[in-house]
Write a protein that holds these residues in place. Structure first.
Motif, PDB file in Angstrom:
ATOM      1  N   LEU A 131       0.808  -1.079   0.043  1.00 37.64           N
ATOM      2  CA  LEU A 131       0.018  -0.155  -0.057  1.00 37.64           C
ATOM      3  C   LEU A 131       0.811   1.273  -0.061  1.00 37.64           C
ATOM      4  N   ALA A 132       1.863   1.186   0.634  1.00 37.04           N
ATOM      5  CA  ALA A 132       2.900   2.335   0.725  1.00 37.04           C
ATOM      6  C   ALA A 132       3.398   2.549  -0.664  1.00 37.04           C
ATOM      7  N   CYS A 133       4.026   1.513  -1.077  1.00 35.80           N
ATOM      8  CA  CYS A 133       4.374   1.689  -2.674  1.00 35.80           C
ATOM      9  C   CYS A 133       3.289   2.278  -3.479  1.00 35.80           C
ATOM     10  N   CYS A 134       2.136   1.644  -3.512  1.00 37.02           N
ATOM     11  CA  CYS A 134       1.134   2.310  -4.279  1.00 37.02           C
ATOM     12  C   CYS A 134       0.777   3.565  -4.291  1.00 37.02           C
ATOM     13  N   MET A 135       0.665   3.997  -2.629  1.00 37.79           N
ATOM     14  CA  MET A 135       0.497   5.564  -2.476  1.00 37.79           C
ATOM     15  C   MET A 135       1.596   6.252  -2.942  1.00 37.79           C
ATOM     16  N   LEU A 136       3.003   5.951  -2.867  1.00 38.45           N
ATOM     17  CA  LEU A 136       3.837   6.747  -3.619  1.00 38.45           C
ATOM     18  C   LEU A 136       3.772   6.956  -5.002  1.00 38.45           C
ATOM     19  N   ALA A 137       3.486   5.753  -5.668  1.00 42.07           N
ATOM     20  CA  ALA A 137       3.173   5.778  -7.150  1.00 42.07           C
ATOM     21  C   ALA A 137       2.394   6.694  -7.486  1.00 42.07           C
ATOM     22  N   CYS A 138       0.888   6.675  -6.856  1.00 38.31           N
ATOM     23  CA  CYS A 138      -0.031   7.649  -7.115  1.00 38.31           C
ATOM     24  C   CYS A 138       0.466   9.104  -6.920  1.00 38.31           C
ATOM     25  N   LEU A 139       1.185   9.325  -5.767  1.00 38.53           N
ATOM     26  CA  LEU A 139       1.508  10.636  -5.413  1.00 38.53           C
ATOM     27  C   LEU A 139       2.590  11.187  -6.472  1.00 38.53           C
ATOM     28  N   ALA A 140       3.589  10.187  -7.161  1.00 39.03           N
ATOM     29  CA  ALA A 140       4.384  10.598  -8.254  1.00 39.03           C
ATOM     30  C   ALA A 140       3.419  11.021  -9.578  1.00 39.03           C
ATOM     31  N   VAL A 179      -8.934  -4.526  -1.443  1.00 37.32           N
ATOM     32  CA  VAL A 179     -10.144  -5.244  -0.824  1.00 37.32           C
ATOM     33  C   VAL A 179     -10.419  -6.543  -1.471  1.00 37.32           C
ATOM     34  N   CYS A 180     -10.261  -6.310  -2.865  1.00 39.44           N
ATOM     35  CA  CYS A 180     -10.408  -7.465  -3.700  1.00 39.44           C
ATOM     36  C   CYS A 180      -9.470  -8.687  -3.378  1.00 39.44           C
ATOM     37  N   ALA A 181      -7.950  -8.315  -3.349  1.00 40.22           N
ATOM     38  CA  ALA A 181      -7.025  -9.055  -2.933  1.00 40.22           C
ATOM     39  C   ALA A 181      -7.035 -10.103  -2.008  1.00 40.22           C
ATOM     40  N   GLN A 182      -7.917  -9.581  -0.815  1.00 42.40           N
ATOM     41  CA  GLN A 182      -8.368 -10.424   0.422  1.00 42.40           C
ATOM     42  C   GLN A 182      -9.565 -11.262   0.187  1.00 42.40           C
ATOM     43  N   LEU A 183     -10.524 -10.897  -0.745  1.00 40.21           N
ATOM     44  CA  LEU A 183     -11.494 -11.494  -0.805  1.00 40.21           C
ATOM     45  C   LEU A 183     -11.386 -12.801  -1.804  1.00 40.21           C
ATOM     46  N   PHE A 184     -10.748 -12.740  -2.889  1.00 41.78           N
ATOM     47  CA  PHE A 184     -10.555 -13.795  -3.543  1.00 41.78           C
ATOM     48  C   PHE A 184      -9.040 -14.562  -3.597  1.00 41.78           C
ATOM     49  N   GLU A 185      -9.086 -15.892  -3.949  1.00 45.39           N
ATOM     50  CA  GLU A 185      -7.999 -16.664  -3.653  1.00 45.39           C
ATOM     51  C   GLU A 185      -6.927 -16.687  -4.761  1.00 45.39           C
ATOM     52  N   SER A 186      -7.280 -16.037  -5.805  1.00 46.65           N
ATOM     53  CA  SER A 186      -6.407 -15.978  -6.873  1.00 46.65           C
ATOM     54  C   SER A 186      -6.198 -14.432  -7.489  1.00 46.65           C
ATOM     55  N   ALA A 187      -5.074 -14.164  -7.893  1.00 45.06           N
ATOM     56  CA  ALA A 187      -4.855 -12.746  -8.519  1.00 45.06           C
ATOM     57  C   ALA A 187      -5.910 -12.547  -9.813  1.00 45.06           C
ATOM     58  N   ARG A 188      -5.955 -13.561 -10.504  1.00 44.19           N
ATOM     59  CA  ARG A 188      -6.884 -13.468 -11.560  1.00 44.19           C
ATOM     60  C   ARG A 188      -8.263 -13.232 -11.205  1.00 44.19           C
ATOM     61  N   SER A 189      -8.925 -13.898 -10.200  1.00 42.79           N
ATOM     62  CA  SER A 189     -10.349 -13.272  -9.918  1.00 42.79           C
ATOM     63  C   SER A 189     -10.237 -11.850  -9.270  1.00 42.79           C
ATOM     64  N   ALA A 190      -9.206 -11.515  -8.725  1.00 43.26           N
ATOM     65  CA  ALA A 190      -9.307 -10.206  -7.755  1.00 43.26           C
ATOM     66  C   ALA A 190      -9.167  -9.203  -9.133  1.00 43.26           C
ATOM     67  N   ARG A 191      -8.355  -9.489  -9.998  1.00 48.33           N
ATOM     68  CA  ARG A 191      -8.269  -8.564 -11.194  1.00 48.33           C
ATOM     69  C   ARG A 191      -9.456  -8.628 -12.063  1.00 48.33           C
ATOM     70  N   VAL A 252      -8.850   5.461   2.757  1.00 47.69           N
ATOM     71  CA  VAL A 252      -8.645   5.341   4.130  1.00 47.69           C
ATOM     72  C   VAL A 252      -9.795   4.003   4.546  1.00 47.69           C
ATOM     73  N   LEU A 253     -11.073   4.145   4.189  1.00 50.10           N
ATOM     74  CA  LEU A 253     -12.082   3.016   4.675  1.00 50.10           C
ATOM     75  C   LEU A 253     -11.702   1.972   4.126  1.00 50.10           C
ATOM     76  N   LEU A 254     -11.397   1.887   2.969  1.00 50.14           N
ATOM     77  CA  LEU A 254     -11.255   0.582   1.991  1.00 50.14           C
ATOM     78  C   LEU A 254      -9.801  -0.256   2.566  1.00 50.14           C
ATOM     79  N   VAL A 255      -8.716   0.535   2.720  1.00 50.65           N
ATOM     80  CA  VAL A 255      -7.717   0.058   3.580  1.00 50.65           C
ATOM     81  C   VAL A 255      -7.893  -0.429   4.854  1.00 50.65           C
ATOM     82  N   ALA A 256      -8.819   0.228   5.669  1.00 53.57           N
ATOM     83  CA  ALA A 256      -9.234  -0.507   7.141  1.00 53.57           C
ATOM     84  C   ALA A 256      -9.857  -1.727   6.887  1.00 53.57           C
ATOM     85  N   VAL A 257     -10.838  -1.723   5.877  1.00 48.65           N
ATOM     86  CA  VAL A 257     -11.608  -3.029   5.445  1.00 48.65           C
ATOM     87  C   VAL A 257     -10.616  -4.126   5.275  1.00 48.65           C
ATOM     88  N   ALA A 258      -9.493  -3.793   4.070  1.00 51.64           N
ATOM     89  CA  ALA A 258      -8.386  -4.848   3.738  1.00 51.64           C
ATOM     90  C   ALA A 258      -7.664  -5.423   4.999  1.00 51.64           C
TER      91      ALA A 258
END
Length: 535
Positions: A131-140, A179-191, A252-258
């Motif tokens: 999440l920290a990496c993705c935040m830095l990427a979005c800020l960049a 959140v999707c990465a926690q819900l599904f057991e494969s990266a394919r389904s999450a994507r 922030v809410l989605l991260v808390a849920v994740a």
């Protein structure tokens, strides 16, 4: 040991493994507004009144559906953001969702996180680092977009708002992807759910709401579409900075849920459990062909329905284009500059069919790349240990990667003008644009052939196909705005094919490209038979 122990190390590891992914996305998205701004004087010559050309677009349903709401189209900054800012914001959302799933669920699925967690790494450290990496990427992305846009001479405040709008959409979908990465057991389904169902669903809903215009009774529904929040910030048009609170709060809410969901699931498992299969199965599922269908059916059905429904939706929005062209002849001149023809109906349907051809090629590549992923995960070895030959295994996936996307593209060409045909009682439109789609089929097969060639001979370089498709999308959407050489714009799978009815049929190009596509498929199959597995 704290659950966040090792977050810094995970951040550095994620940056090291994904720096190229983020760099390409950031540079590709950040350049859209500066490049469009640099060509503004080509569209609106200096000394002319922009209202004569741009005012007709303000209430045109097709343009509103494609590009989003208009706030101040008669200024350079307002036009630039309306032309590409909303598009960049939506793609930033795709970037965020794919990036966080790539750094979390995909790493877990491939077994790397299990090795890392065997050391002094807290339970939540991998997710926190990603999440920290993705935040830095979005800020960049926000910073580079703002600085690059301001360098073209556009107002600094509006440029900062434009960068913030793009970055905020990326951040929002980082949370959705987490959140999707926690819900599904494969990266394919999450994507599939993050990008296909949620991103695609929001895009279609946004087109319907915006296409109805600001006077529609349900126009305020756009505030309920997270994909539109970046546009509602109104860069270059009396910015509403408070709108940024919406995506940031949602993130922030989605991260808390994740984090909460990660605490309640087992490693490698998802909260959305895969249904148990039947106790018995039909005999046709016992071979490679049945296995390929079982693996690909959700992808095929999801992509097929999405493309056909989206095409029909776009066609319904364009049902008023004849009226708009008659009332605003300047629109024909605008479209001639941007789309290559002054006939609004032909320009729209041909352009949209071309875009959908590229999307169908993405569908085909997504289906065929499963052949490579099965090899990477060790499943192909188990299948090949039986009486199944390599040729049968490869053909079992090609069966779905070539004919089905071709059929879908033809269906797209037939579905797009349905509403227009019904309104005008001119059903010849269906046949006309079905032929448009048929004329583009060699390009679709060529992309599949290129993917098969790489899988067969250079499997580690299969990502080059996505670069090819990205270049094609750029040529379709933006190249007409720039003074690029014609030979360079045509250097893509559909560059030399006739786009009926705008162009006369070129059977030579059709035949040569078809033969080349078949040759690439055959060479790819030959390479797959000869090389080591896994490679």
């Amino acid at each position: 040991m704290s659950t966040l122990t090792g977050t810094g190390m995970m951040l550095r590891l994620t940056l090291r493994r994904n720096w190229l992914f983020w760099s390409l996305w950031i540079l590709g998205l950040a350049c859209l507004m500066p490049l469009t701004a640099s060509q503004y004087d080509t569209i609106i010559p200096p000394g002319t009144d922009p209202r004569a050309t741009l005012d007709p677009l303000r209430n045109n349903p097709s343009m509103l559906a494609l590009l989003g709401p208009v706030f101040d189209i008669n200024t350079k900054g307002g036009f630039v953001f309306w032309r590409v800012g909303g598009f960049a914001s939506m793609l930033a959302g795709m970037m965020g969702a794919l990036g966080i799933i790539r750094a979390t669920r995909a790493e877990e699925e491939e077994g790397r996180l299990e090795l890392l967690r065997a050391g002094s790494v807290g339970r939540h450290a991998p997710l926190a680092g990603a999440l920290a990496c993705c935040m830095l990427a979005c800020l960049a992305l926000a910073a580079v977009t703002a600085a690059w846009t301001a360098s073209t001479g556009l107002p600094g405040t509006g440029s900062v708002a434009a960068g913030a709008a793009v970055g905020a959409e990326g951040l929002l979908f980082v949370g959705i992807g987490a959140v999707c990465a926690q819900l599904f057991e494969s990266a394919r389904s999450a994507r599939y759910w993050a990008v296909g169902a949620l991103w695609g669903g929001m895009f279609l809903l946004r087109m319907i709401v915006d296409g109805a215009g600001p006077e529609a009774s349900y126009a305020n529904l756009r505030w309920a579409i997270p994909m539109e929040w970046g546009m509602l910030l109104r860069p270059f048009a009396q910015e509403r900075w408070w709108v940024l609170a919406l995506p940031v709060t949602a993130f922030v809410l989605l991260v808390a849920v994740a984090f909460r969901l990660e605490s309640t699931r087992d490693h490698l498992a998802g909260l959305w459990q895969t249904r148990a299969g039947r106790a018995t199965a039909p005999g046709w599922l016992g071979g490679a062909w049945g296995l390929a269908w079982r693996l690909q059916r959700s992808t095929l059905l999801g992509w097929s329905l999405a493309l056909v429904l989206c095409s029909a939706g776009m066609g319904s929005i364009m049902s008023q284009m004849d009226k708009a062209l008659a009332a605003n002849p300047q629109m024909g001149e605008m479209l001639q500059k941007m789309g290559g023809t002054a006939n609004l109906q032909t320009a729209f349907y041909v352009a949209m069919t071309g875009i959908m051809a590229t999307v169908a090629a993405i569908m085909s590549a997504t289906v065929l790349v499963r052949l490579r992923s099965e090899e990477v995960h060790g499943h192909a070895e188990q299948v090949l240990a039986t009486a199944t030959s390599r040729t049968s295994l490869a053909l079992s996936h090609l069966l779905w990667a070539v004919p089905v996307p071709c059929i879908v593209l033809v269906a797209v060409g037939a579905a797009m003008p349905l509403v227009q045909a019904q309104r005008n009682h001119d059903w010849s439109l269906v046949g006309t644009y079905t032929r448009t789609a048929l004329g583009l089929l060699p390009g679709l097969v060529l992309v599949t052939g290129a993917m098969m060639l790489l899988i067969g001979w250079l499997p580690r370089l299969t990502g080059l196909v996505w670069a090819l498709l990205g270049w094609t999308m750029f040529c379709t959407w933006f190249a007409v705005l720039f003074d690029l050489p014609d030979w360079l714009v045509r250097l893509q799978p559909w560059g030399h094919l006739a786009h009926l009815p705008r162009d006369p049929m070129d059977w030579t190009a059709f035949t040569i490209e078809s033969a080349l596509a078949i040759a690439l498929l055959a060479l790819g199959l030959l390479g797959y038979r000869r090389r080591g597995i896994p490679a």
